[in-house]
Design an enzyme around this catalytic site. Structure first.
Site, PDB file in Angstrom:
ATOM      1  N   LYS A 131       0.824  -1.212   0.000  1.00  0.00           N
ATOM      2  CA  LYS A 131       0.000   0.000   0.000  1.00  0.00           C
ATOM      3  C   LYS A 131       0.859   1.264   0.000  1.00  0.00           C
ATOM      4  O   LYS A 131       0.633   2.174  -0.786  1.00  0.00           O
ATOM      5  CB  LYS A 131      -0.921   0.007   1.230  1.00  0.00           C
ATOM      6  CG  LYS A 131      -1.614   1.329   1.465  1.00  0.00           C
ATOM      7  CD  LYS A 131      -2.489   1.306   2.689  1.00  0.00           C
ATOM      8  CE  LYS A 131      -1.782   1.537   3.999  1.00  0.00           C
ATOM      9  NZ  LYS A 131      -1.443   2.930   4.325  1.00  0.00           N
ATOM     10  N   CYS A 137      -4.071   7.968   9.890  1.00  0.00           N
ATOM     11  CA  CYS A 137      -4.287   7.336  11.188  1.00  0.00           C
ATOM     12  C   CYS A 137      -3.888   8.253  12.321  1.00  0.00           C
ATOM     13  O   CYS A 137      -2.917   8.994  12.227  1.00  0.00           O
ATOM     14  CB  CYS A 137      -3.471   6.047  11.268  1.00  0.00           C
ATOM     15  SG  CYS A 137      -4.371   4.635  10.649  1.00  0.00           S
ATOM     16  N   ASP A 168       4.858  -0.029  11.992  1.00  0.00           N
ATOM     17  CA  ASP A 168       3.558  -0.547  11.539  1.00  0.00           C
ATOM     18  C   ASP A 168       3.320  -2.000  11.961  1.00  0.00           C
ATOM     19  O   ASP A 168       2.238  -2.536  11.729  1.00  0.00           O
ATOM     20  CB  ASP A 168       3.432  -0.427  10.008  1.00  0.00           C
ATOM     21  CG  ASP A 168       3.168   1.004   9.564  1.00  0.00           C
ATOM     22  OD1 ASP A 168       3.016   1.874  10.438  1.00  0.00           O
ATOM     23  OD2 ASP A 168       3.118   1.247   8.346  1.00  0.00           O
ATOM     24  N   ARG A 212      -8.718   0.230   5.263  1.00  0.00           N
ATOM     25  CA  ARG A 212      -7.844   1.163   4.551  1.00  0.00           C
ATOM     26  C   ARG A 212      -6.598   0.467   4.014  1.00  0.00           C
ATOM     27  O   ARG A 212      -5.999   0.948   3.050  1.00  0.00           O
ATOM     28  CB  ARG A 212      -7.393   2.289   5.492  1.00  0.00           C
ATOM     29  CG  ARG A 212      -8.521   3.193   5.916  1.00  0.00           C
ATOM     30  CD  ARG A 212      -8.011   4.295   6.798  1.00  0.00           C
ATOM     31  NE  ARG A 212      -6.726   4.742   6.295  1.00  0.00           N
ATOM     32  CZ  ARG A 212      -5.853   5.458   6.963  1.00  0.00           C
ATOM     33  NH1 ARG A 212      -6.120   5.831   8.173  1.00  0.00           N
ATOM     34  NH2 ARG A 212      -4.723   5.817   6.426  1.00  0.00           N
TER      35      ARG A 212
END
Ligand code: UD1
Length: 430
Positions: free
Chosen positions: A21, A116, A304, A396
């Site tokens: 992504k 976020c 992440d 997302r």
């Protein structure tokens, strides 16, 4: 929307990982920097990407969705350098349109990015980079405006290692006059992927993947066909899912080198991890061991993946320490995890986790994308049913998350209403 799940099944089988992504967001922005057609393959079909594609269409580019994972973009007809639709503020990577439009048209005006809620996320380094290329930058009325009568190469030393700033400066500098040097650049695989994609369009970028990137500006970029690298975070999430549920999962279509930080942590924790050319298998048979994790820019442990690994550590033996050194507000999910029985204390950017032997199902809220995914993993390891609310965050960044988990044997569903949740609970009892 919410996911409802019943924990306890070990996840077993194979899962195919999609395109990255965070690479795709930079690559789609790069695609509008030429008037020729660009074909992007291995695009993940997730909300952030679809929002960016809409924004690209809104400024006048032609976007043809060839299939779920392939898109053709032609930006010859771009008529506006202002990006301010309702959705774009919700994605962080809207800022890549600044670098791309500034490079191509010498002018850009983009709504301040959202994304976020994981802490303060300034863009000062992006703007510093644009200014080093001769642009003026103004932030007003919720918009970031950048403009340059002449965009010229410059020397940028990043005060903090920033993925976004590195990519954004690379985008603009590709079409500047003369050479640009970015020092203290981010080295993430997606930085390298965006550089490779720009080079395939005729840019001249050297050193991506090291901390000094040199860009010789070119007058024009041309069309290309480019396939995005696999998503290291999606892959890492399924690797940890195997570990947490004492399962046996092979993640396919990955670049094992990009996953080394995750692989080595899981091995330290007692998982068996085998690497193949483009796959990794994670087998967990016993309770995992405690360890220390500190998030760092690549090749360090990715921020992440911090929530996912922390959830695994909350079920491991002994006391683990997790230090979050990239985003200060990334432990918000810990209160939710505590509702499932985790024993965690957060002091600033450090979490002290005393492993428990089991989680119990609870209703929790996803505070952001990765923490949301981590709470789902917790639910899959918990006794009984759990509900994770606000899964729009998870959508997302994870394609077919529920389906992929189901294919590995998880009992999980998307529930639109409370009635759906009740139905699921009843079906689990009978
Ligand atoms: C990207 C990823 C995100 C990931 C993060 C770190 C995208 C769309 N998102 O976010 O998933 O968690 O990298 O790997 O690719 N900073 C500044 N000034 C700036 C820019 C950043 O101080 O101008 C700070 C940030 O507050 C943070 C650190 O630098 O503490 C790293 O941020 P950065 O690498 O820029 O993250 P993003 O590109 O926003």
């Amino acid at each position: 929307m919410r996911y409802v799940m019943k924990g306890g099944n070990p996840l077993v089988g194979e899962v195919v990982i999609g395109g990255a992504k965070n690479a795709a967001l930079g690559i789609l922005a790069a695609a509008i920097m030429t008037d020729e057609t660009v074909t992007v393959e291995n695009l993940p079909d997730v909300r952030d990407i679809n929002v960016l594609l809409e924004a690209i269409q809104e400024v006048g580019a032609v976007v043809e969705r060839v299939n779920k994972h392939t898109v053709k973009i032609n930006a010859r007809s771009i008529g506006s350098v202002t990006v301010n639709n309702e959705y774009i503020k919700r994605i962080r990577a809207s800022y890549y349109l600044l670098g791309a439009l500034l490079g191509k048209y010498r002018r850009a005006s983009v709504a301040l990015p959202g994304g976020c809620n994981i802490g303060s996320r300034p863009i000062d380094q992006h703007l510093k980079g644009f200014r080093a290329l001769g642009a003026t930058t103004v932030v007003e009325y919720g918009m970031v405006n950048a403009e340059a009568s002449r965009l010229t190469g410059g020397h940028v030393y990043l005060d903090v290692v920033s993925v976004g700033a590195t990519i954004n400066i690379m985008l603009a500098a590709s079409l500047a006059e003369g050479s640009t040097i970015i020092e203290n650049a981010a080295k993430e695989p997606h930085v390298v992927d965006v550089a490779n994609m720009l080079n395939s369009m005729g840019a001249n970028i050297k050193g991506a993947g090291t901390d000094v990137i040199r860009i010789a500006g070119v007058p024009k970029l041309h069309g290309t066909e480019y396939s995005i690298i696999p998503d290291q975070i999606e892959a890492g999430t399924y690797m940890v899912a195997a570990a947490i549920t004492k399962g046996d999962v092979t993640v396919r279509n990955v670049i094992p080198k990009h996953l080394e930080a995750i692989t080595s942590k899981l091995m330290e924790m007692g998982c068996e991890v085998s690497e193949f050319d483009d796959a990794i298998r994670v087998v967990a048979k016993t309770r995992m061991n405690h360890t220390k994790v500190k998030t760092l820019p690549y090749p360090g442990f990715p921020t992440d993946m911090q929530p996912q690994i922390s959830v695994a550590l909350a079920l491991a033996t002994g006391t683990s320490i997790v230090t979050e050194s990239i985003f200060e507000n990334r432990f918000k999910y810990m209160d939710e995890l505590a509702r499932m029985g985790a024993n965690v204390k957060v002091e600033g950017n450090i979490a002290v986790i005393d492993g428990v032997t089991r989680f119990t199902g609870a209703e929790v809220c996803a505070p952001d994308l990765r923490a949301g995914a981590a709470l789902v993993l917790a639910g899959l390891a918990a006794d009984g049913c759990s509900v994770v609310e606000d899964v729009e965050y998870i959508m997302r960044g994870y394609e077919r998350f529920v389906e992929k988990l189901q294919e590995l044997g998880a009992e999980i569903r998307l529930a639109e209403t409370d009635k759906d949740v009740q139905k699921f609970r009843l079906s689990m009892i009978s």
